[in-house]
Design a protein around this motif. Structure first.
Motif, PDB file in Angstrom:
ATOM      1  N   VAL A  25     -45.162  -8.405  -3.039  1.00 44.99           N
ATOM      2  CA  VAL A  25     -46.417  -8.031  -3.695  1.00 44.99           C
ATOM      3  C   VAL A  25     -46.137  -7.500  -5.095  1.00 44.99           C
ATOM      4  CG1 VAL A  25     -48.480  -6.584  -3.599  1.00 44.99           C
ATOM      5  CG2 VAL A  25     -47.492  -7.498  -1.480  1.00 44.99           C
ATOM      6  N   THR A  26     -46.857  -8.050  -6.074  1.00 44.94           N
ATOM      7  CA  THR A  26     -46.803  -7.589  -7.462  1.00 44.94           C
ATOM      8  C   THR A  26     -48.215  -7.194  -7.872  1.00 44.94           C
ATOM      9  OG1 THR A  26     -45.022  -9.157  -7.956  1.00 44.94           O
ATOM     10  CG2 THR A  26     -46.194  -8.203  -9.835  1.00 44.94           C
ATOM     11  N   THR A  27     -48.367  -6.071  -8.550  1.00 43.59           N
ATOM     12  CA  THR A  27     -49.676  -5.670  -9.059  1.00 43.59           C
ATOM     13  C   THR A  27     -49.542  -5.336 -10.532  1.00 43.59           C
ATOM     14  OG1 THR A  27     -51.599  -4.226  -8.729  1.00 43.59           O
ATOM     15  CG2 THR A  27     -49.429  -3.227  -8.398  1.00 43.59           C
ATOM     16  N   ILE A  28     -50.546  -5.718 -11.330  1.00 43.67           N
ATOM     17  CA  ILE A  28     -50.483  -5.541 -12.777  1.00 43.67           C
ATOM     18  C   ILE A  28     -51.755  -4.907 -13.306  1.00 43.67           C
ATOM     19  CG2 ILE A  28     -51.297  -7.925 -13.163  1.00 43.67           C
ATOM     20  CD1 ILE A  28     -49.632  -7.951 -15.756  1.00 43.67           C
ATOM     21  N   ASP A  29     -51.603  -4.066 -14.329  1.00 43.93           N
ATOM     22  CA  ASP A  29     -52.750  -3.470 -15.010  1.00 43.93           C
ATOM     23  C   ASP A  29     -52.359  -3.214 -16.455  1.00 43.93           C
ATOM     24  OD1 ASP A  29     -55.451  -1.983 -13.646  1.00 43.93           O
ATOM     25  OD2 ASP A  29     -55.018  -1.535 -15.747  1.00 43.93           O
ATOM     26  N   LEU A  30     -53.339  -3.258 -17.353  1.00 48.86           N
ATOM     27  CA  LEU A  30     -53.064  -3.081 -18.778  1.00 48.86           C
ATOM     28  C   LEU A  30     -52.776  -1.631 -19.133  1.00 48.86           C
ATOM     29  CD1 LEU A  30     -53.037  -4.596 -21.547  1.00 48.86           C
ATOM     30  CD2 LEU A  30     -55.423  -3.902 -21.795  1.00 48.86           C
ATOM     31  N   GLU A  31     -53.383  -0.708 -18.397  1.00 48.46           N
ATOM     32  CA  GLU A  31     -53.306   0.711 -18.752  1.00 48.46           C
ATOM     33  C   GLU A  31     -52.067   1.362 -18.145  1.00 48.46           C
ATOM     34  OE1 GLU A  31     -55.435   2.332 -20.672  1.00 48.46           O
ATOM     35  OE2 GLU A  31     -56.907   0.727 -20.936  1.00 48.46           O
ATOM     36  N   PRO A  32     -51.165   1.899 -18.971  1.00 48.37           N
ATOM     37  CA  PRO A  32     -49.967   2.568 -18.431  1.00 48.37           C
ATOM     38  C   PRO A  32     -50.301   3.739 -17.513  1.00 48.37           C
ATOM     39  CG  PRO A  32     -49.707   2.141 -20.787  1.00 48.37           C
ATOM     40  CD  PRO A  32     -51.131   1.833 -20.448  1.00 48.37           C
TER      41      PRO A  32
ATOM     42  N   GLY B  74     -45.455   6.154   1.067  1.00 47.60           N
ATOM     43  CA  GLY B  74     -44.309   5.690   1.843  1.00 47.60           C
ATOM     44  C   GLY B  74     -44.391   4.256   2.301  1.00 47.60           C
ATOM     45  N   HIS B  75     -45.102   3.402   1.542  1.00 48.95           N
ATOM     46  CA  HIS B  75     -45.217   2.011   1.959  1.00 48.95           C
ATOM     47  C   HIS B  75     -44.115   1.155   1.353  1.00 48.95           C
ATOM     48  CE1 HIS B  75     -48.893   2.270   4.296  1.00 48.95           C
ATOM     49  NE2 HIS B  75     -49.254   3.196   3.445  1.00 48.95           N
ATOM     50  N   ARG B  76     -43.991  -0.038   1.855  1.00 45.09           N
ATOM     51  CA  ARG B  76     -42.944  -0.945   1.389  1.00 45.09           C
ATOM     52  C   ARG B  76     -43.071  -1.156  -0.122  1.00 45.09           C
ATOM     53  NH1 ARG B  76     -40.175  -3.521   5.319  1.00 45.09           N
ATOM     54  NH2 ARG B  76     -40.962  -3.342   7.446  1.00 45.09           N
ATOM     55  N   PRO B  77     -41.958  -1.426  -0.766  1.00 44.61           N
ATOM     56  CA  PRO B  77     -41.972  -1.525  -2.227  1.00 44.61           C
ATOM     57  C   PRO B  77     -42.967  -2.558  -2.750  1.00 44.61           C
ATOM     58  CG  PRO B  77     -39.722  -1.454  -1.415  1.00 44.61           C
ATOM     59  CD  PRO B  77     -40.606  -1.587  -0.210  1.00 44.61           C
ATOM     60  N   VAL B  78     -43.705  -2.156  -3.762  1.00 48.80           N
ATOM     61  CA  VAL B  78     -44.603  -3.045  -4.496  1.00 48.80           C
ATOM     62  C   VAL B  78     -44.151  -2.998  -5.952  1.00 48.80           C
ATOM     63  CG1 VAL B  78     -46.968  -3.362  -5.325  1.00 48.80           C
ATOM     64  CG2 VAL B  78     -46.559  -2.706  -2.937  1.00 48.80           C
ATOM     65  N   VAL B  79     -44.023  -4.142  -6.593  1.00 47.53           N
ATOM     66  CA  VAL B  79     -43.643  -4.176  -7.999  1.00 47.53           C
ATOM     67  C   VAL B  79     -44.891  -3.936  -8.835  1.00 47.53           C
ATOM     68  CG1 VAL B  79     -42.720  -5.604  -9.864  1.00 47.53           C
ATOM     69  CG2 VAL B  79     -41.692  -5.710  -7.585  1.00 47.53           C
ATOM     70  N   VAL B  80     -44.890  -2.857  -9.621  1.00 44.49           N
ATOM     71  CA  VAL B  80     -46.032  -2.482 -10.446  1.00 44.49           C
ATOM     72  C   VAL B  80     -45.688  -2.780 -11.903  1.00 44.49           C
ATOM     73  CG1 VAL B  80     -47.620  -0.646 -11.100  1.00 44.49           C
ATOM     74  CG2 VAL B  80     -46.608  -0.663  -8.800  1.00 44.49           C
ATOM     75  N   VAL B  81     -46.514  -3.610 -12.557  1.00 41.81           N
ATOM     76  CA  VAL B  81     -46.242  -4.078 -13.910  1.00 41.81           C
ATOM     77  C   VAL B  81     -47.355  -3.617 -14.842  1.00 41.81           C
ATOM     78  CG1 VAL B  81     -45.910  -6.130 -15.358  1.00 41.81           C
ATOM     79  CG2 VAL B  81     -45.026  -6.098 -13.014  1.00 41.81           C
TER      80      VAL B  81
ATOM     81  N   VAL C  70     -47.870 -12.692 -14.386  1.00 42.67           N
ATOM     82  CA  VAL C  70     -46.533 -12.087 -14.442  1.00 42.67           C
ATOM     83  C   VAL C  70     -45.524 -13.212 -14.211  1.00 42.67           C
ATOM     84  CG1 VAL C  70     -45.021 -10.256 -13.570  1.00 42.67           C
ATOM     85  CG2 VAL C  70     -47.511  -9.955 -13.464  1.00 42.67           C
ATOM     86  N   PRO C  71     -45.219 -13.992 -15.250  1.00 46.66           N
ATOM     87  CA  PRO C  71     -44.393 -15.187 -15.065  1.00 46.66           C
ATOM     88  C   PRO C  71     -43.013 -14.911 -14.473  1.00 46.66           C
ATOM     89  CG  PRO C  71     -44.722 -14.684 -17.403  1.00 46.66           C
ATOM     90  CD  PRO C  71     -45.676 -13.847 -16.643  1.00 46.66           C
ATOM     91  N   GLU C  72     -42.462 -13.734 -14.772  1.00 46.34           N
ATOM     92  CA  GLU C  72     -41.125 -13.423 -14.250  1.00 46.34           C
ATOM     93  C   GLU C  72     -41.121 -13.187 -12.752  1.00 46.34           C
ATOM     94  OE1 GLU C  72     -42.753  -9.492 -15.978  1.00 46.34           O
ATOM     95  OE2 GLU C  72     -42.883 -11.657 -16.370  1.00 46.34           O
ATOM     96  N   ARG C  73     -42.303 -13.018 -12.150  1.00 47.43           N
ATOM     97  CA  ARG C  73     -42.393 -12.813 -10.698  1.00 47.43           C
ATOM     98  C   ARG C  73     -42.917 -14.073  -9.984  1.00 47.43           C
ATOM     99  NH1 ARG C  73     -40.306  -9.276  -7.593  1.00 47.43           N
ATOM    100  NH2 ARG C  73     -42.229  -8.939  -6.407  1.00 47.43           N
TER     101      ARG C  73
END
Length: 326
Positions: A143-150, A164-171, A179-182
């Protein structure tokens, strides 16, 4: 995020069970009961340590660590109401929210996630939806999630780690660019409103991938054929989301409906048609079509993406009613 007291945790568990029963009673999970377990297991209150409720004097902030036990109870009960929650404001404008749980459930079911799917979520929000996806998939790095706002991505990352959930990649970045790299992705789900389908998403999907995105107060479900082509229909349900913040922004409708009879302008499905065709039909034309075609619901509309062009349609992508999209 601090630890909550035993009483608050017990109240949250009871409220969460009530929310699950409420959504279950609507039959939303009948086709995919695996999501019932995800909603029962992933606590929403850990992702909304505070939120805002509109009132007569403006927004009231509800906070999970308030020294007032009655305020904490209002916070936790509100966290498990089947309602969207305003989680971030800027100069009075809603920047981020936690969507209505029953709508999230409908969208996740319609996404048709399968074991092993790589999923991109556009619009990180609080991180709760990404946590539900990660719980469903039950494997790391899917799972990858993306948002414009830091600020939004940083708080989503903290919430996910604290829960404590499984790792999610936050971009942090423009969700319209994906997210082309994912990539490649098997599923893309957006939780923010867009005026069209970003072409970059198709290029980052495997053939047969499914895309679910809010568009024109509806939710569009697309099947990707190849990097330049996709097609699909709208779900029957209405959906109102915070606009995507980035280089693709929806324009305000900006038209007067005073020329239309009340029986037309007050109907929600007519307003959907008018929003979908905002670049092509004026209110009179849209109203005449809507009445002539039997006041069609959202499920009769669809969208086709073909190369650089995209168009919306009623009933048939090659039929008489087609309208260009940006």
């Amino acid at each position: 995020m601090g630890a909550y007291d035993t009483e608050t945790d017990a109240l949250a568990a009871d409220a969460r069970a009530g929310l699950v029963r409420e959504i279950d009673a609507e039959g939303i999970w009948d086709e995919a009961p695996v999501w019932r377990e995800a909603f029962a297991a992933v606590p929403r209150h850990l992702f909304v340590p505070y939120y805002y409720v509109a009132g007569p004097r403006g927004y009231e902030r509800r906070w999970g660590e308030s020294p007032d036990p009655r305020a904490r109870e209002r916070w936790v009960r509100g966290a498990y109401a089947d309602a969207p929650l305003a989680t971030r404001l800027r100069d009075g404008e809603l920047v981020s929210s936690s969507s209505q749980p029953s709508l999230m459930a409908r969208m996740l079911v319609a996404l048709r996630v399968e074991d092993g799917n790589r999923v991109l979520e556009v619009g990180a929000g609080t991180g709760w939806n990404a946590a539900l996806l990660a719980h469903r998939l039950g494997a790391d790095d899917l799972v990858t999630t993306i948002d414009l706002e830091p600020e939004i991505t940083e708080s989503a990352r903290r919430h996910l780690e604290a829960a404590g959930h499984r790792p999610v990649v936050v971009v942090t970045g423009d969700g319209a660019r994906g997210v082309p790299e994912r990539a490649p992705f098997d599923r893309i789900i957006a939780t923010c409103a867009l005026p069209t389908v970003p072409r970059a998403w198709l290029a980052q999907c495997r053939p047969g991938a499914r895309i679910l995105t809010p568009l024109a107060t509806g939710v569009l479900a697309l099947t990707v054929r190849d990097p330049a082509h996709a097609e699909g229909r709208f779900l029957p349900t209405a959906a109102y989301f915070v606009p995507l913040r980035g280089e693709v922004r929806p324009e305000p409708l900006g038209v007067s409906l005073a020329v239309l009879p009340g029986r037309v302008r007050e109907q929600e499905t007519f307003r959907f048609l008018l929003t979908l065709t905002r670049h092509t039909l004026d209110p009179r034309e849209a109203g005449a079509l809507w009445e002539r075609e039997g006041m069609p619901g959202r499920e009769r509309y669809g969208v086709t993406v073909g190369g650089e062009h995209a168009w919306a349609w009623l009933d048939d992508p090659e039929g008489p009613y087609v309208w260009p999209l940006p």
